[in-house]
Motif scaffolding. Structure first.
Motif, PDB file in Angstrom:
ATOM      1  N   PRO A 166      61.394   0.285 -27.444  1.00 42.98           N
ATOM      2  CA  PRO A 166      62.093  -0.961 -27.118  1.00 42.98           C
ATOM      3  C   PRO A 166      63.302  -1.196 -28.022  1.00 42.98           C
ATOM      4  CG  PRO A 166      60.148  -1.427 -28.420  1.00 42.98           C
ATOM      5  CD  PRO A 166      60.105   0.051 -28.110  1.00 42.98           C
ATOM      6  N   ASP A 167      64.184  -2.096 -27.586  1.00 40.94           N
ATOM      7  CA  ASP A 167      65.314  -2.503 -28.425  1.00 40.94           C
ATOM      8  C   ASP A 167      64.843  -3.452 -29.525  1.00 40.94           C
ATOM      9  OD1 ASP A 167      67.559  -1.269 -26.856  1.00 40.94           O
ATOM     10  OD2 ASP A 167      66.711  -2.567 -25.311  1.00 40.94           O
ATOM     11  N   ILE A 168      63.852  -4.286 -29.199  1.00 46.43           N
ATOM     12  CA  ILE A 168      63.287  -5.228 -30.162  1.00 46.43           C
ATOM     13  C   ILE A 168      61.778  -5.019 -30.177  1.00 46.43           C
ATOM     14  CG2 ILE A 168      63.014  -7.648 -30.821  1.00 46.43           C
ATOM     15  CD1 ILE A 168      65.530  -8.272 -29.164  1.00 46.43           C
ATOM     16  N   LEU A 169      61.246  -4.633 -31.329  1.00 42.07           N
ATOM     17  CA  LEU A 169      59.817  -4.385 -31.483  1.00 42.07           C
ATOM     18  C   LEU A 169      59.195  -5.514 -32.294  1.00 42.07           C
ATOM     19  CD1 LEU A 169      57.290  -2.485 -31.341  1.00 42.07           C
ATOM     20  CD2 LEU A 169      58.085  -1.505 -33.510  1.00 42.07           C
ATOM     21  N   ILE A 170      58.087  -6.068 -31.783  1.00 45.30           N
ATOM     22  CA  ILE A 170      57.366  -7.140 -32.464  1.00 45.30           C
ATOM     23  C   ILE A 170      55.975  -6.637 -32.819  1.00 45.30           C
ATOM     24  CG2 ILE A 170      56.511  -9.506 -32.309  1.00 45.30           C
ATOM     25  CD1 ILE A 170      58.608 -10.013 -30.132  1.00 45.30           C
ATOM     26  N   VAL A 171      55.607  -6.751 -34.088  1.00 47.78           N
ATOM     27  CA  VAL A 171      54.282  -6.323 -34.549  1.00 47.78           C
ATOM     28  C   VAL A 171      53.644  -7.484 -35.295  1.00 47.78           C
ATOM     29  CG1 VAL A 171      52.966  -4.678 -35.928  1.00 47.78           C
ATOM     30  CG2 VAL A 171      55.024  -3.926 -34.718  1.00 47.78           C
ATOM     31  N   ASP A 172      52.481  -7.924 -34.815  1.00 47.15           N
ATOM     32  CA  ASP A 172      51.805  -9.092 -35.373  1.00 47.15           C
ATOM     33  C   ASP A 172      50.446  -8.703 -35.935  1.00 47.15           C
ATOM     34  OD1 ASP A 172      50.880 -11.574 -36.057  1.00 47.15           O
ATOM     35  OD2 ASP A 172      50.589 -12.295 -34.019  1.00 47.15           O
ATOM     36  N   GLU A 173      50.404  -8.298 -37.201  1.00 48.74           N
ATOM     37  CA  GLU A 173      49.150  -8.076 -37.935  1.00 48.74           C
ATOM     38  C   GLU A 173      48.248  -6.984 -37.359  1.00 48.74           C
ATOM     39  OE1 GLU A 173      48.171  -8.970 -40.737  1.00 48.74           O
ATOM     40  OE2 GLU A 173      49.499 -10.612 -41.233  1.00 48.74           O
ATOM     41  N   ALA A 174      48.638  -6.366 -36.270  1.00 56.20           N
ATOM     42  CA  ALA A 174      47.742  -5.419 -35.612  1.00 56.20           C
ATOM     43  C   ALA A 174      47.474  -4.190 -36.467  1.00 56.20           C
ATOM     44  CB  ALA A 174      48.316  -4.999 -34.260  1.00 56.20           C
ATOM     45  N   LEU A 175      48.389  -3.873 -37.386  1.00 59.04           N
ATOM     46  CA  LEU A 175      48.230  -2.663 -38.193  1.00 59.04           C
ATOM     47  C   LEU A 175      47.173  -2.817 -39.283  1.00 59.04           C
ATOM     48  CD1 LEU A 175      51.907  -1.461 -38.621  1.00 59.04           C
ATOM     49  CD2 LEU A 175      50.281  -0.973 -36.805  1.00 59.04           C
ATOM     50  N   SER A 176      46.571  -4.004 -39.382  1.00 53.62           N
ATOM     51  CA  SER A 176      45.546  -4.198 -40.411  1.00 53.62           C
ATOM     52  C   SER A 176      44.203  -3.611 -40.000  1.00 53.62           C
ATOM     53  CB  SER A 176      45.367  -5.699 -40.693  1.00 53.62           C
ATOM     54  OG  SER A 176      44.949  -6.390 -39.520  1.00 53.62           O
ATOM     55  N   VAL A 177      44.073  -3.155 -38.753  1.00 53.55           N
ATOM     56  CA  VAL A 177      42.830  -2.538 -38.305  1.00 53.55           C
ATOM     57  C   VAL A 177      43.056  -1.038 -38.109  1.00 53.55           C
ATOM     58  CG1 VAL A 177      42.098  -4.650 -37.165  1.00 53.55           C
ATOM     59  CG2 VAL A 177      43.285  -2.907 -35.839  1.00 53.55           C
ATOM     60  N   GLY A 178      41.957  -0.311 -38.018  1.00 50.69           N
ATOM     61  CA  GLY A 178      42.071   1.123 -37.783  1.00 50.69           C
ATOM     62  C   GLY A 178      42.025   1.921 -39.072  1.00 50.69           C
ATOM     63  N   THR A 199      65.816  -3.302 -33.728  1.00 48.07           N
ATOM     64  CA  THR A 199      65.484  -4.603 -34.313  1.00 48.07           C
ATOM     65  C   THR A 199      63.971  -4.757 -34.338  1.00 48.07           C
ATOM     66  OG1 THR A 199      67.531  -5.514 -33.403  1.00 48.07           O
ATOM     67  CG2 THR A 199      65.853  -7.084 -34.133  1.00 48.07           C
ATOM     68  N   ILE A 200      63.420  -5.176 -35.479  1.00 47.53           N
ATOM     69  CA  ILE A 200      61.977  -5.285 -35.641  1.00 47.53           C
ATOM     70  C   ILE A 200      61.628  -6.665 -36.193  1.00 47.53           C
ATOM     71  CG2 ILE A 200      59.921  -4.348 -36.789  1.00 47.53           C
ATOM     72  CD1 ILE A 200      61.417  -1.692 -37.038  1.00 47.53           C
ATOM     73  N   ILE A 201      60.591  -7.276 -35.626  1.00 45.08           N
ATOM     74  CA  ILE A 201      60.014  -8.508 -36.160  1.00 45.08           C
ATOM     75  C   ILE A 201      58.599  -8.164 -36.587  1.00 45.08           C
ATOM     76  CG2 ILE A 201      59.435 -10.918 -35.732  1.00 45.08           C
ATOM     77  CD1 ILE A 201      61.530 -10.946 -33.528  1.00 45.08           C
ATOM     78  N   PHE A 202      58.310  -8.347 -37.879  1.00 48.82           N
ATOM     79  CA  PHE A 202      57.061  -7.867 -38.454  1.00 48.82           C
ATOM     80  C   PHE A 202      56.338  -9.009 -39.159  1.00 48.82           C
ATOM     81  CE2 PHE A 202      55.143  -5.130 -42.039  1.00 48.82           C
ATOM     82  CZ  PHE A 202      53.994  -4.883 -41.309  1.00 48.82           C
ATOM     83  N   CYS A 203      55.163  -9.350 -38.658  1.00 48.34           N
ATOM     84  CA  CYS A 203      54.342 -10.396 -39.261  1.00 48.34           C
ATOM     85  C   CYS A 203      53.180  -9.735 -39.987  1.00 48.34           C
ATOM     86  CB  CYS A 203      53.823 -11.353 -38.189  1.00 48.34           C
ATOM     87  SG  CYS A 203      52.715 -12.631 -38.816  1.00 48.34           S
ATOM     88  N   SER A 204      53.010 -10.060 -41.278  1.00 53.47           N
ATOM     89  CA  SER A 204      51.949  -9.421 -42.051  1.00 53.47           C
ATOM     90  C   SER A 204      51.560 -10.301 -43.224  1.00 53.47           C
ATOM     91  CB  SER A 204      52.411  -8.053 -42.572  1.00 53.47           C
ATOM     92  OG  SER A 204      51.433  -7.470 -43.398  1.00 53.47           O
ATOM     93  N   HIS A 205      50.271 -10.211 -43.619  1.00 53.20           N
ATOM     94  CA  HIS A 205      49.818 -10.874 -44.842  1.00 53.20           C
ATOM     95  C   HIS A 205      50.106 -10.009 -46.063  1.00 53.20           C
ATOM     96  CE1 HIS A 205      48.000 -14.450 -43.220  1.00 53.20           C
ATOM     97  NE2 HIS A 205      47.332 -13.744 -42.337  1.00 53.20           N
ATOM     98  N   SER A 206      50.563  -8.780 -45.842  1.00 52.75           N
ATOM     99  CA  SER A 206      50.923  -7.906 -46.956  1.00 52.75           C
ATOM    100  C   SER A 206      52.349  -8.239 -47.385  1.00 52.75           C
ATOM    101  CB  SER A 206      50.824  -6.423 -46.547  1.00 52.75           C
ATOM    102  OG  SER A 206      51.339  -5.593 -47.566  1.00 52.75           O
ATOM    103  N   LEU A 207      52.468  -9.059 -48.413  1.00 51.55           N
ATOM    104  CA  LEU A 207      53.790  -9.467 -48.864  1.00 51.55           C
ATOM    105  C   LEU A 207      54.566  -8.289 -49.432  1.00 51.55           C
ATOM    106  CD1 LEU A 207      53.022 -12.926 -50.515  1.00 51.55           C
ATOM    107  CD2 LEU A 207      53.559 -12.369 -48.141  1.00 51.55           C
ATOM    108  N   TYR A 208      53.860  -7.316 -49.963  1.00 53.48           N
ATOM    109  CA  TYR A 208      54.551  -6.121 -50.456  1.00 53.48           C
ATOM    110  C   TYR A 208      55.240  -5.391 -49.309  1.00 53.48           C
ATOM    111  CZ  TYR A 208      55.591  -1.543 -52.205  1.00 53.48           C
ATOM    112  OH  TYR A 208      56.267  -0.392 -52.507  1.00 53.48           O
TER     113      TYR A 208
END
Length: 394
Positions: A166-178, A199-208
């Motif tokens: 995609p031109d704009i990728l949105i990831v919302d916390e999903a990478l915390s599993v697996g 362009t990426i929008i990334f939501c995460s509790h990992s502030l690092y």
């Protein structure tokens, strides 16, 4: 989109949910024209712009409105008020399981999920072999989704989104599993997107991860934008606010992955206690590689008792190449801070191990509470040399 340089423009975005005490109240409200609901404003008057090629981090407490914002941008929900202008194809990896059917096979769910995202069957069919290969689910792809683990579902969803480019990728916390291996694979693919100007929008509790990956960050609080700007300005402000509330993001001896490729065996302070200002502060780390021929970065930080950072360094932070480890090899690292200027107080030391890009945390360990003896009444974190001249004003 008026400005061709913008990938996204969000204007006065508001989302209000109607809350009913009982399901029957919806029908009663419709029939009797009497209000039987209360309004919950999840997002209120949010406005911002995101240029093409930028990566935006989204942070905030649970309930701050992060997932609502991302679902609105992805088109999974409609706003109660305001507008969203998008330039390009937007695909989002949001709540896992949305768009999936437990009785359908993995292959069938790829097409179903594509339908939910509004993608053409022809496009999905042209990419399906690549999607399955990236997910590494060839042996399971024709089995019902109900036999999949949560991590396998994440593999399927991310592979579909990532492969369709995609031109704009949105990831919302999903990478915390697996599993660790596939999380690393996802991070690498996201870095590929970033390097190709997506362009990426990334939501995460990992502030690092937000700090290292995102150009700018949006801090949501109670449905409003509390702060928006360069990540290096927003994250410290957010961390300070969390520290004031007693919220800790770092945990001692974190082991969130069942199969770690490398781990911190121990942290040892080589000084006698209490430490003294002006002496060399020395630590010894022991790192064990659990996978053959792995590359990794190591960081080390000193923090005050309240969680505020004093100084952090590391191989990737200092521009050094990653370390190399062979299976079951233990590396010993000696870290020396000459003539420490630390004033009296209680401090912690924090070691972390990252992947070869310095983005994904494999393992971390904290050395709790070593003391630096107080030797003066001066206040602060570190001692600054100072000269005073007292003279009569002319």
């Amino acid at each position: 989109m008026k400005d061709a340089r913008l990938a996204l423009r969000v204007s006065n975005l508001t989302k209000t949910y109607r809350l009913y005490d009982q399901p029957i109240d919806r029908l009663k409200e419709l029939l009797f024209r009497q209000r039987r609901h209360s309004d919950f404003v999840a997002l209120r008057d949010v406005s911002f712009e995101l240029p093409h090629g930028q990566t935006l981090g989204v942070v905030g407490d649970n309930g701050a409105g992060k997932s609502t914002l991302l679902q609105l941008i992805a088109g999974a929900m409609t706003p109660s008020w305001g507008t969203i202008e998008r330039d390009g194809v937007v695909l989002g990896l949001l709540e896992l399981g949305v768009g999936f059917h437990a009785e359908f096979t993995g292959r069938q769910n790829i097409f179903l999920y594509g339908d939910v995202l509004g993608l053409s069957r022809r496009l999905v069919q042209a990419r399906i072999d690549e999607i399955i290969a990236f997910a590494e689910l060839e042996a399971f792809i024709d089995r019902p989704l109900k036999t999949y683990s949560t991590g396998m579902r994440m593999r399927l969803a991310f592979s579909l989104i990532a492969t369709l480019d995609p031109d704009i990728l949105i990831v919302d916390e999903a990478l915390s599993v697996g599993d660790t291996y596939f999380q690393k694979k996802c991070i690498d693919r996201m870095m590929e997107f970033k390097n190709r100007g997506r362009t990426i929008i990334f939501c995460s509790h990992s502030l690092y991860q937000i700090s290292m990956f995102c150009d700018e960050t949006l801090w949501l609080r109670e449905g409003r934008i509390w702060m928006h700007g360069e990540t290096l300005q927003v994250i410290p402000a957010y961390e300070a606010w969390q520290a004031q509330r007693g919220v800790k993001h770092d945990q001692a001896d974190t082991n969130v992955h069942a199969e770690l490729p490398v781990r911190v065996v121990s942290i040892e302070l080589l000084n006698g206690l209490p430490c003294r200002r002006g002496e060399d502060l020395r630590f010894r780390l022991r790192i064990e590689s659990l996978s053959p021929d792995i590359s990794f970065h190591v960081s080390f930080s000193i923090k005050m008792q309240n969680g505020y950072g004093v100084f952090a360094t590391g191989t990737h932070l200092a521009g050094r190449p990653p370390l190399q480890g062979r299976e079951h090899e233990i590396l010993e690292i000696l870290i020396t801070y000459p003539r420490i200027p630390l004033l009296g107080g209680i401090y912690n030391a924090h070691a972390r191990i990252f992947d070869d890009q310095g983005l994904m945390v494999y393992h971390e360990k904290i050395l709790n509470e070593f003391e630096v003896r107080k030797d003066s009444l001066e206040l602060g974190v570190c001692y600054l040399e100072n000269n005073w001249e007292v003279r009569e004003a002319g």
